[in-house]
Scaffold this motif. Sequence first.
Motif, PDB file in Angstrom:
ATOM      1  N   ASN A 347       0.879  -1.166   0.000  1.00 13.89           N
ATOM      2  CA  ASN A 347       0.000   0.000   0.000  1.00 13.89           C
ATOM      3  C   ASN A 347       0.919   1.219   0.000  1.00 13.89           C
ATOM      4  O   ASN A 347       1.511   1.565   1.020  1.00 13.89           O
ATOM      5  CB  ASN A 347      -0.897   0.001   1.241  1.00 13.89           C
ATOM      6  N   MET A 348       1.041   1.878  -1.150  1.00 11.11           N
ATOM      7  CA  MET A 348       2.021   2.950  -1.266  1.00 11.11           C
ATOM      8  C   MET A 348       1.585   4.227  -0.564  1.00 11.11           C
ATOM      9  O   MET A 348       2.412   5.107  -0.320  1.00 11.11           O
ATOM     10  CB  MET A 348       2.338   3.229  -2.732  1.00 11.11           C
ATOM     11  N   TYR A 349       0.312   4.365  -0.221  1.00  9.40           N
ATOM     12  CA  TYR A 349      -0.088   5.491   0.630  1.00  9.40           C
ATOM     13  C   TYR A 349       0.583   5.339   1.998  1.00  9.40           C
ATOM     14  O   TYR A 349       1.147   6.301   2.539  1.00  9.40           O
ATOM     15  CB  TYR A 349      -1.608   5.530   0.808  1.00  9.40           C
ATOM     16  N   LEU A 350       0.533   4.123   2.545  1.00 10.30           N
ATOM     17  CA  LEU A 350       1.183   3.864   3.829  1.00 10.30           C
ATOM     18  C   LEU A 350       2.699   3.911   3.710  1.00 10.30           C
ATOM     19  O   LEU A 350       3.383   4.509   4.547  1.00 10.30           O
ATOM     20  CB  LEU A 350       0.756   2.493   4.359  1.00 10.30           C
ATOM     21  N   ALA A 351       3.235   3.262   2.675  1.00  9.88           N
ATOM     22  CA  ALA A 351       4.688   3.183   2.527  1.00  9.88           C
ATOM     23  C   ALA A 351       5.302   4.568   2.343  1.00  9.88           C
ATOM     24  O   ALA A 351       6.312   4.902   2.972  1.00  9.88           O
ATOM     25  CB  ALA A 351       5.045   2.276   1.350  1.00  9.88           C
ATOM     26  N   LEU A 352       4.692   5.393   1.494  1.00  6.41           N
ATOM     27  CA  LEU A 352       5.226   6.744   1.276  1.00  6.41           C
ATOM     28  C   LEU A 352       5.060   7.610   2.518  1.00  6.41           C
ATOM     29  O   LEU A 352       5.909   8.458   2.810  1.00  6.41           O
ATOM     30  CB  LEU A 352       4.534   7.408   0.089  1.00  6.41           C
ATOM     31  N   THR A 353       3.967   7.407   3.255  1.00  2.00           N
ATOM     32  CA  THR A 353       3.801   8.138   4.511  1.00  2.00           C
ATOM     33  C   THR A 353       4.941   7.811   5.462  1.00  2.00           C
ATOM     34  O   THR A 353       5.533   8.703   6.081  1.00  2.00           O
ATOM     35  CB  THR A 353       2.453   7.789   5.172  1.00  2.00           C
ATOM     36  N   ALA A 354       5.272   6.526   5.578  1.00  2.00           N
ATOM     37  CA  ALA A 354       6.372   6.116   6.452  1.00  2.00           C
ATOM     38  C   ALA A 354       7.693   6.727   5.985  1.00  2.00           C
ATOM     39  O   ALA A 354       8.497   7.205   6.793  1.00  2.00           O
ATOM     40  CB  ALA A 354       6.470   4.591   6.482  1.00  2.00           C
ATOM     41  N   ILE A 355       7.922   6.731   4.682  1.00  2.00           N
ATOM     42  CA  ILE A 355       9.162   7.289   4.129  1.00  2.00           C
ATOM     43  C   ILE A 355       9.245   8.791   4.400  1.00  2.00           C
ATOM     44  O   ILE A 355      10.276   9.308   4.855  1.00  2.00           O
ATOM     45  CB  ILE A 355       9.243   6.997   2.618  1.00  2.00           C
ATOM     46  N   LEU A 356       8.155   9.513   4.134  1.00  2.00           N
ATOM     47  CA  LEU A 356       8.162  10.967   4.339  1.00  2.00           C
ATOM     48  C   LEU A 356       8.273  11.320   5.819  1.00  2.00           C
ATOM     49  O   LEU A 356       8.940  12.293   6.185  1.00  2.00           O
ATOM     50  CB  LEU A 356       6.904  11.593   3.741  1.00  2.00           C
ATOM     51  N   LYS A 357       7.628  10.533   6.676  1.00  2.00           N
ATOM     52  CA  LYS A 357       7.720  10.811   8.106  1.00  2.00           C
ATOM     53  C   LYS A 357       9.121  10.536   8.641  1.00  2.00           C
ATOM     54  O   LYS A 357       9.606  11.225   9.543  1.00  2.00           O
ATOM     55  CB  LYS A 357       6.687   9.985   8.875  1.00  2.00           C
ATOM     56  N   ALA A 358       9.785   9.523   8.083  1.00  3.29           N
ATOM     57  CA  ALA A 358      11.175   9.269   8.469  1.00  3.29           C
ATOM     58  C   ALA A 358      12.051  10.450   8.061  1.00  3.29           C
ATOM     59  O   ALA A 358      12.925  10.891   8.820  1.00  3.29           O
ATOM     60  CB  ALA A 358      11.669   7.983   7.814  1.00  3.29           C
ATOM     61  N   GLY A 359      11.815  10.974   6.855  1.00  3.59           N
ATOM     62  CA  GLY A 359      12.547  12.157   6.420  1.00  3.59           C
ATOM     63  C   GLY A 359      12.237  13.369   7.274  1.00  3.59           C
ATOM     64  O   GLY A 359      13.123  14.184   7.586  1.00  3.59           O
ATOM     65  N   TYR A 360      10.981  13.495   7.679  1.00  2.44           N
ATOM     66  CA  TYR A 360      10.557  14.585   8.571  1.00  2.44           C
ATOM     67  C   TYR A 360      11.354  14.542   9.874  1.00  2.44           C
ATOM     68  O   TYR A 360      11.845  15.569  10.358  1.00  2.44           O
ATOM     69  CB  TYR A 360       9.059  14.430   8.840  1.00  2.44           C
ATOM     70  N   LEU A 361      11.492  13.348  10.440  1.00  2.00           N
ATOM     71  CA  LEU A 361      12.233  13.215  11.691  1.00  2.00           C
ATOM     72  C   LEU A 361      13.719  13.507  11.492  1.00  2.00           C
ATOM     73  O   LEU A 361      14.386  14.024  12.390  1.00  2.00           O
ATOM     74  CB  LEU A 361      12.039  11.812  12.261  1.00  2.00           C
ATOM     75  N   GLY A 362      14.239  13.164  10.307  1.00  3.33           N
ATOM     76  CA  GLY A 362      15.621  13.507  10.006  1.00  3.33           C
ATOM     77  C   GLY A 362      15.834  15.009  10.010  1.00  3.33           C
ATOM     78  O   GLY A 362      16.839  15.517  10.532  1.00  3.33           O
ATOM     79  N   LEU A 363      14.877  15.749   9.452  1.00  2.00           N
ATOM     80  CA  LEU A 363      14.942  17.212   9.464  1.00  2.00           C
ATOM     81  C   LEU A 363      14.733  17.757  10.873  1.00  2.00           C
ATOM     82  O   LEU A 363      15.436  18.676  11.309  1.00  2.00           O
ATOM     83  CB  LEU A 363      13.880  17.784   8.520  1.00  2.00           C
ATOM     84  N   LEU A 364      13.770  17.188  11.594  1.00  2.00           N
ATOM     85  CA  LEU A 364      13.444  17.669  12.936  1.00  2.00           C
ATOM     86  C   LEU A 364      14.629  17.524  13.881  1.00  2.00           C
ATOM     87  O   LEU A 364      14.904  18.411  14.699  1.00  2.00           O
ATOM     88  CB  LEU A 364      12.242  16.886  13.479  1.00  2.00           C
ATOM     89  N   ASN A 365      15.357  16.416  13.745  1.00  2.00           N
ATOM     90  CA  ASN A 365      16.482  16.134  14.640  1.00  2.00           C
ATOM     91  C   ASN A 365      17.829  16.561  14.066  1.00  2.00           C
ATOM     92  O   ASN A 365      18.869  16.305  14.681  1.00  2.00           O
ATOM     93  CB  ASN A 365      16.528  14.636  14.956  1.00  2.00           C
ATOM     94  N   SER A 366      17.802  17.199  12.877  1.00  2.00           N
ATOM     95  CA  SER A 366      19.044  17.606  12.196  1.00  2.00           C
ATOM     96  C   SER A 366      20.046  16.458  12.157  1.00  2.00           C
ATOM     97  O   SER A 366      21.214  16.588  12.540  1.00  2.00           O
ATOM     98  CB  SER A 366      19.668  18.820  12.902  1.00  2.00           C
ATOM     99  N   GLU A 367      19.580  15.312  11.682  1.00  2.00           N
ATOM    100  CA  GLU A 367      20.417  14.121  11.692  1.00  2.00           C
ATOM    101  C   GLU A 367      21.529  14.226  10.652  1.00  2.00           C
ATOM    102  O   GLU A 367      21.314  14.742   9.552  1.00  2.00           O
ATOM    103  CB  GLU A 367      19.544  12.885  11.464  1.00  2.00           C
ATOM    104  N   PRO A 368      22.722  13.762  10.998  1.00  2.00           N
ATOM    105  CA  PRO A 368      23.867  13.899  10.090  1.00  2.00           C
ATOM    106  C   PRO A 368      23.681  13.053   8.840  1.00  2.00           C
ATOM    107  O   PRO A 368      23.091  11.969   8.876  1.00  2.00           O
ATOM    108  CB  PRO A 368      25.048  13.399  10.930  1.00  2.00           C
ATOM    109  N   SER A 369      24.195  13.563   7.735  1.00  2.00           N
ATOM    110  CA  SER A 369      24.067  12.845   6.468  1.00  2.00           C
ATOM    111  C   SER A 369      24.878  11.561   6.515  1.00  2.00           C
ATOM    112  O   SER A 369      25.856  11.433   7.253  1.00  2.00           O
ATOM    113  CB  SER A 369      24.539  13.724   5.308  1.00  2.00           C
ATOM    114  N   VAL A 370      24.444  10.597   5.715  1.00  2.00           N
ATOM    115  CA  VAL A 370      25.124   9.305   5.642  1.00  2.00           C
ATOM    116  C   VAL A 370      25.410   8.998   4.189  1.00  2.00           C
ATOM    117  O   VAL A 370      24.712   9.455   3.287  1.00  2.00           O
ATOM    118  CB  VAL A 370      24.259   8.177   6.241  1.00  2.00           C
TER     119      VAL A 370
END
Length: 447
Positions: A347-370
């Motif tokens: 279900n790509m609505y769910l999968a993309l939501t998970a992907i975008l939310k993971a990216g959101y948390l990366g921005l929120l926490n200023s996580e270092p690039s890998v």
Amino acid sequence: MSSSKMETEDCKSILENFLLQTLEVNLIRLQWQDYAGVIRAISKPRAIVMDQILSGQPFEAGEAALSHGYDGSVLPPTPNRHYYHMYPDFSSLRLTPDSKTAVLMCELKHVEPGYLLDENDELCPRRALLAAVKALDKKFDYSCTVTFEVEFLVMRKEGKFHRAFESLRLGESTTSSLRDPLFEHVEECIAHLQSQGVSILEVRGGGRKGQFQMLLFPLRPVQAVDQLVFVHETLKTVFASHGYVVCMLSNPFGNSLDAGEESDFVHPCLNVHLSRSQKNRDKEDKFFAGIFKRLPSICAFCLPHRLSYRKQDESDDELTFWQMRPRLIPIRWLESWEIPCVDGTANMYLALTAILKAGYLGLLNSEPSVGPEYDPQDNKKLAKDEQLPQCLNDALRALQKTKNLSIDGFRSSMIDHYIQIKRHEMYRDAVYDDIDKEEEVRIVNFS
């Protein structure tokens, strides 16, 4: 005039104009995608739909709308199960290949007689993706487009499901695949998709017999998934009318099922590309760092079935296909990032939501690039919670352990419900054993 009345008038106008141009349409299909990735729908006569829109009467989907397993079984009733109202998005209005039915993607709202439930209890995957897109834009001024590369296998049934062996296997992107008798039906699909506003960037033969690839035009996330659902449904419908079936699963056969004259390993049936930020590469680095860090949890949504993790052989030391590739692959010529650990049955609505939310948390926490490159041989050297899952159970454990995607728009109630659905499916597979492996492949691929 109130905003709700204006919206009703707009919907009525859009539908009326559409139906005036498509007089053969008798039914309007209101559809949604459930947590098992199955497209479910209720069809109504066009006059009934118009009457309900004008009266403001909601469309009802029933209490089990988001509670089915992939095999059609339903979760046991719970005290908080209520009915759903469907709200069609008229921007998704399209025709089926026979031009006799109009299709609308819907959002679902969880309701109890007399009132709507609190937003925290919302379970609709499409609404969650909309919320994820808005949250990224509002808080970080960050947006992206999504490009889907659809890969599909055409098969036929002769006792069991087989590949369509008329195809010549001469490698990827050969002209021989375009002379294949099956390609005539691919062209039929393309003609209909283009007539319904779907933009296709390229089509080519895949590296396997009966395999083809179709690269879709990049769109905003919700519109991209709406388009993907329509493409999948069109492929299945057109090929079914010619006696074939279309497979979207990454590895339908493995070594345990008869695939005819060969049983080789199959390339993933869905590639997801996220556009790169042209405004701020620093934001992009943090965004993808968030995705990279949370891939074990994301896999629970992107690789949703036991069959999604089937190995190339049964050796305990053999890595799953997803661990043989980099976790994130920069595709320079597309100016995008490819996320390879995605199954075409998700279900790509769910999968993309998970992907975008993971990216959101990366921005929120200023996580270092890998670094995007990942050596699969180093998998065992990674911390346990960083390793890619070997099976669906591993992915669900990672998701349940961290709940690290549970923020605005993607509530813990949604994650809990998804885990409950998957546990229900696994329980039925293990305990009841009421479907054999061949039937499991059939249900997962062709529902």
